[in-house]
Design a protein around this motif. Sequence first.
Motif, PDB file in Angstrom:
ATOM      1  N   ASP A 184       1.019  -1.077  -0.242  1.00 39.20           N
ATOM      2  CA  ASP A 184      -0.232  -0.056  -0.418  1.00 39.20           C
ATOM      3  C   ASP A 184       0.952   1.279   0.016  1.00 39.20           C
ATOM      4  OD1 ASP A 184      -1.966   2.352   0.444  1.00 39.20           O
ATOM      5  OD2 ASP A 184      -2.939   0.504   2.382  1.00 39.20           O
ATOM      6  N   SER A 185       0.730   1.933  -0.732  1.00 38.00           N
ATOM      7  CA  SER A 185       2.018   3.434  -1.125  1.00 38.00           C
ATOM      8  C   SER A 185       1.105   4.412  -0.258  1.00 38.00           C
ATOM      9  CB  SER A 185       1.812   3.965  -2.925  1.00 38.00           C
ATOM     10  OG  SER A 185       0.171   3.720  -3.264  1.00 38.00           O
ATOM     11  N   GLU A 186      -0.039   4.041   0.307  1.00 40.30           N
ATOM     12  CA  GLU A 186      -1.321   5.117   0.823  1.00 40.30           C
ATOM     13  C   GLU A 186      -0.654   6.737   0.281  1.00 40.30           C
ATOM     14  OE1 GLU A 186      -0.809   4.985   5.170  1.00 40.30           O
ATOM     15  OE2 GLU A 186       0.838   3.373   5.141  1.00 40.30           O
ATOM     16  N   ILE A 187      -1.397   6.149  -1.020  1.00 40.78           N
ATOM     17  CA  ILE A 187      -1.319   7.650  -2.012  1.00 40.78           C
ATOM     18  C   ILE A 187      -2.239   7.756  -3.234  1.00 40.78           C
ATOM     19  CG2 ILE A 187      -0.048   8.924  -3.980  1.00 40.78           C
ATOM     20  CD1 ILE A 187       2.282   7.970  -2.572  1.00 40.78           C
ATOM     21  N   ILE A 188      -3.658   8.769  -3.073  1.00 43.50           N
ATOM     22  CA  ILE A 188      -4.818   7.446  -4.266  1.00 43.50           C
ATOM     23  C   ILE A 188      -4.269   8.354  -5.573  1.00 43.50           C
ATOM     24  CG2 ILE A 188      -6.863   8.726  -5.100  1.00 43.50           C
ATOM     25  CD1 ILE A 188      -6.958   7.396  -2.311  1.00 43.50           C
ATOM     26  N   GLY A 189      -4.175   7.048  -6.859  1.00 36.21           N
ATOM     27  CA  GLY A 189      -3.377   7.235  -7.758  1.00 36.21           C
ATOM     28  C   GLY A 189      -4.581   7.480  -8.933  1.00 36.21           C
ATOM     29  N   GLU A 190      -4.369   8.331 -10.138  1.00 31.24           N
ATOM     30  CA  GLU A 190      -5.420   8.964 -10.803  1.00 31.24           C
ATOM     31  C   GLU A 190      -5.250   7.963 -12.133  1.00 31.24           C
ATOM     32  OE1 GLU A 190      -7.340  12.954 -10.973  1.00 31.24           O
ATOM     33  OE2 GLU A 190      -6.485  12.773  -9.022  1.00 31.24           O
ATOM     34  N   THR A 191      -5.951   7.180 -12.526  1.00 34.32           N
ATOM     35  CA  THR A 191      -5.422   7.183 -14.257  1.00 34.32           C
ATOM     36  C   THR A 191      -5.142   7.468 -15.176  1.00 34.32           C
ATOM     37  OG1 THR A 191      -7.081   4.507 -13.092  1.00 34.32           O
ATOM     38  CG2 THR A 191      -7.232   4.387 -15.798  1.00 34.32           C
ATOM     39  N   GLY A 279       1.279   5.736 -10.015  1.00 37.32           N
ATOM     40  CA  GLY A 279       1.024   6.411  -9.699  1.00 37.32           C
ATOM     41  C   GLY A 279       0.259   6.906  -8.226  1.00 37.32           C
ATOM     42  N   GLY A 280       0.340   6.160  -7.749  1.00 36.95           N
ATOM     43  CA  GLY A 280       0.111   5.794  -6.210  1.00 36.95           C
ATOM     44  C   GLY A 280      -0.990   4.375  -6.079  1.00 36.95           C
ATOM     45  N   GLY A 281      -1.357   4.123  -5.073  1.00 40.30           N
ATOM     46  CA  GLY A 281      -2.421   2.821  -4.929  1.00 40.30           C
ATOM     47  C   GLY A 281      -1.566   2.213  -4.105  1.00 40.30           C
ATOM     48  N   TYR A 282      -2.077   0.544  -4.841  1.00 40.13           N
ATOM     49  CA  TYR A 282      -1.416  -0.469  -4.488  1.00 40.13           C
ATOM     50  C   TYR A 282       0.095  -0.332  -5.343  1.00 40.13           C
ATOM     51  CZ  TYR A 282      -4.726  -1.903  -1.380  1.00 40.13           C
ATOM     52  OH  TYR A 282      -5.858  -2.236  -0.735  1.00 40.13           O
ATOM     53  N   ILE A 283       0.957  -1.591  -4.682  1.00 45.10           N
ATOM     54  CA  ILE A 283       2.676  -1.348  -6.137  1.00 45.10           C
ATOM     55  C   ILE A 283       2.128  -3.467  -5.882  1.00 45.10           C
ATOM     56  CG2 ILE A 283       4.760  -1.416  -5.926  1.00 45.10           C
ATOM     57  CD1 ILE A 283       4.251   1.278  -4.923  1.00 45.10           C
ATOM     58  N   LEU A 284       2.045  -4.422  -6.748  1.00 44.45           N
ATOM     59  CA  LEU A 284       2.162  -5.160  -6.266  1.00 44.45           C
ATOM     60  C   LEU A 284       3.858  -6.178  -6.699  1.00 44.45           C
ATOM     61  CD1 LEU A 284       0.199  -7.066  -6.957  1.00 44.45           C
ATOM     62  CD2 LEU A 284       0.717  -7.699  -9.538  1.00 44.45           C
ATOM     63  N   GLY A 285       4.254  -7.522  -5.445  1.00 45.39           N
ATOM     64  CA  GLY A 285       5.482  -7.746  -4.974  1.00 45.39           C
ATOM     65  C   GLY A 285       5.125  -9.239  -5.142  1.00 45.39           C
ATOM     66  N   PHE A 286       6.143  -9.819  -5.690  1.00 49.00           N
ATOM     67  CA  PHE A 286       6.256 -10.746  -5.671  1.00 49.00           C
ATOM     68  C   PHE A 286       7.426 -11.445  -4.892  1.00 49.00           C
ATOM     69  CE2 PHE A 286       3.772 -10.017  -9.418  1.00 49.00           C
ATOM     70  CZ  PHE A 286       3.026 -11.188  -9.728  1.00 49.00           C
ATOM     71  N   THR A 287       7.579 -12.250  -4.016  1.00 47.43           N
ATOM     72  CA  THR A 287       8.480 -12.989  -2.973  1.00 47.43           C
ATOM     73  C   THR A 287       8.588 -14.017  -2.615  1.00 47.43           C
ATOM     74  OG1 THR A 287       9.812 -12.711  -0.473  1.00 47.43           O
ATOM     75  CG2 THR A 287       7.016 -12.265  -1.269  1.00 47.43           C
ATOM     76  N   LYS A 288      10.009 -15.254  -2.756  1.00 46.98           N
ATOM     77  CA  LYS A 288       9.719 -16.429  -2.117  1.00 46.98           C
ATOM     78  C   LYS A 288       9.688 -16.420  -0.916  1.00 46.98           C
ATOM     79  CE  LYS A 288      13.352 -16.648  -6.248  1.00 46.98           C
ATOM     80  NZ  LYS A 288      15.183 -16.940  -6.392  1.00 46.98           N
ATOM     81  N   ASP A 289      10.234 -15.618   0.208  1.00 47.17           N
ATOM     82  CA  ASP A 289       9.373 -15.720   1.283  1.00 47.17           C
ATOM     83  C   ASP A 289       9.168 -14.560   1.764  1.00 47.17           C
ATOM     84  OD1 ASP A 289       9.874 -16.248   4.410  1.00 47.17           O
ATOM     85  OD2 ASP A 289      12.324 -17.169   4.184  1.00 47.17           O
ATOM     86  N   ILE A 296      11.247  -7.016   6.079  1.00 40.83           N
ATOM     87  CA  ILE A 296      11.781  -6.461   5.443  1.00 40.83           C
ATOM     88  C   ILE A 296      11.050  -5.079   5.459  1.00 40.83           C
ATOM     89  CG2 ILE A 296      13.152  -5.298   3.248  1.00 40.83           C
ATOM     90  CD1 ILE A 296      13.777  -8.106   3.351  1.00 40.83           C
ATOM     91  N   LEU A 297       9.816  -4.822   4.990  1.00 39.83           N
ATOM     92  CA  LEU A 297       9.319  -3.700   4.581  1.00 39.83           C
ATOM     93  C   LEU A 297       7.825  -3.470   5.925  1.00 39.83           C
ATOM     94  CD1 LEU A 297       8.282  -4.486   0.626  1.00 39.83           C
ATOM     95  CD2 LEU A 297       9.765  -3.694   1.398  1.00 39.83           C
ATOM     96  N   LYS A 298       8.852  -4.141   7.375  1.00 44.26           N
ATOM     97  CA  LYS A 298       7.572  -3.421   7.688  1.00 44.26           C
ATOM     98  C   LYS A 298       7.272  -2.381   7.951  1.00 44.26           C
ATOM     99  CE  LYS A 298      10.991  -2.873  11.482  1.00 44.26           C
ATOM    100  NZ  LYS A 298      12.162  -2.376  10.431  1.00 44.26           N
ATOM    101  N   ASP A 299       7.842  -0.979   7.660  1.00 52.01           N
ATOM    102  CA  ASP A 299       7.138  -0.154   7.624  1.00 52.01           C
ATOM    103  C   ASP A 299       5.842   0.326   6.792  1.00 52.01           C
ATOM    104  OD1 ASP A 299       9.343   0.713   9.834  1.00 52.01           O
ATOM    105  OD2 ASP A 299      10.734   1.204   7.903  1.00 52.01           O
ATOM    106  N   TYR A 300       5.907  -0.720   6.058  1.00 51.30           N
ATOM    107  CA  TYR A 300       4.673  -0.388   4.963  1.00 51.30           C
ATOM    108  C   TYR A 300       3.386  -1.850   5.676  1.00 51.30           C
ATOM    109  CZ  TYR A 300       8.121   2.056   2.722  1.00 51.30           C
ATOM    110  OH  TYR A 300       9.427   3.181   2.572  1.00 51.30           O
TER     111      TYR A 300
END
Length: 308
Positions: A184-191, A279-289, A296-300
């Motif tokens: 979650d980027s916690e920013i509203i994105g506009e398409t 531009g905001g909204g969600y970012i998609l992530g892929f991880t093996k663990d 690592i991303l505990k602040d998000y």
Amino acid sequence: MKGPLFYAKILLFGEYGIIKDSKGLAIPYNSYQGALIKSDKISEIAKDSNLKLDKYYAYLSNLKTDLVVFNLQEFRKDLDEGMYFDSSIPQGYGVGSSGALVASIYDKYASNKITVLENLTRAKLLKLKEVFSLMESFFHGKSSGLDPLNSYLSLPILINSKDNLEPTGIPSQKEGKGAVFLLDSEIIGETEPMVSLFMNKMKNEGFRKMLNEDFAKHTDACIEDFLHGNVKSLFGNVKQLSKVVLENFKPMIPSAFHKVWQHGIETNDYYLKLCGSGGGGYILGFTKDFNKTKTILKDYKLELVYRF
């Protein structure tokens, strides 16, 4: 009255590429949903939604098309009785909030609608996509129609090209360590501004070459790997895709996440990509663990989408 639920969607692969006819893979995301509701107790949020639906009613009333006919009389009556769209889907987050609304309106008011229960031939899918493209253009200025299609069918959809779509199966989830997740980027994105930016970039020959070669190649490979459960190969291709996006789509990535994005590529702990137009909204992530990535991303804020 409470209408059927329509779910959010995630475009796993193919953002921007599908505008230019390369492959894409969209899946329903059942954590968020919306439904048309009529209630005696009207909150401020419901009033606001009812007003927006009123504007949408005006848009559909003036739509010049032979593709679809709506029962506008019934729509008007329901609006006058306080109908609104009750939705948990975050707006401006790239997970199809307007798509679910469009799907619910089509489902309730379209005459001779194509239903999920019939044999969905390619011609029917393309017709639905065309109808949804017209309907969703009210929200974004230009729409592929894919978000409402995904929400309406509630099936994974493989986009081979603009004129070639098919419902598809995805491998069932496993109780492994790996995951697809949302950050979650916690920013509203506009398409709309993001798509305009992309269209401007498309005027550059180098950018077009990158999109047709590197971006399309890695996107297609990711889709192949994901659908066939080739997890090891998938992570290699997602890493390449993550690099290409960071190098060429920087304006679509919120600046606060450039370093986080780069860190994933350098450490191989996780890989990030755009979810929708960016531009905001969600970012998609892929991880093996996933557990390690959560540390690592505990602040998000992270949300689990799919487990490997």
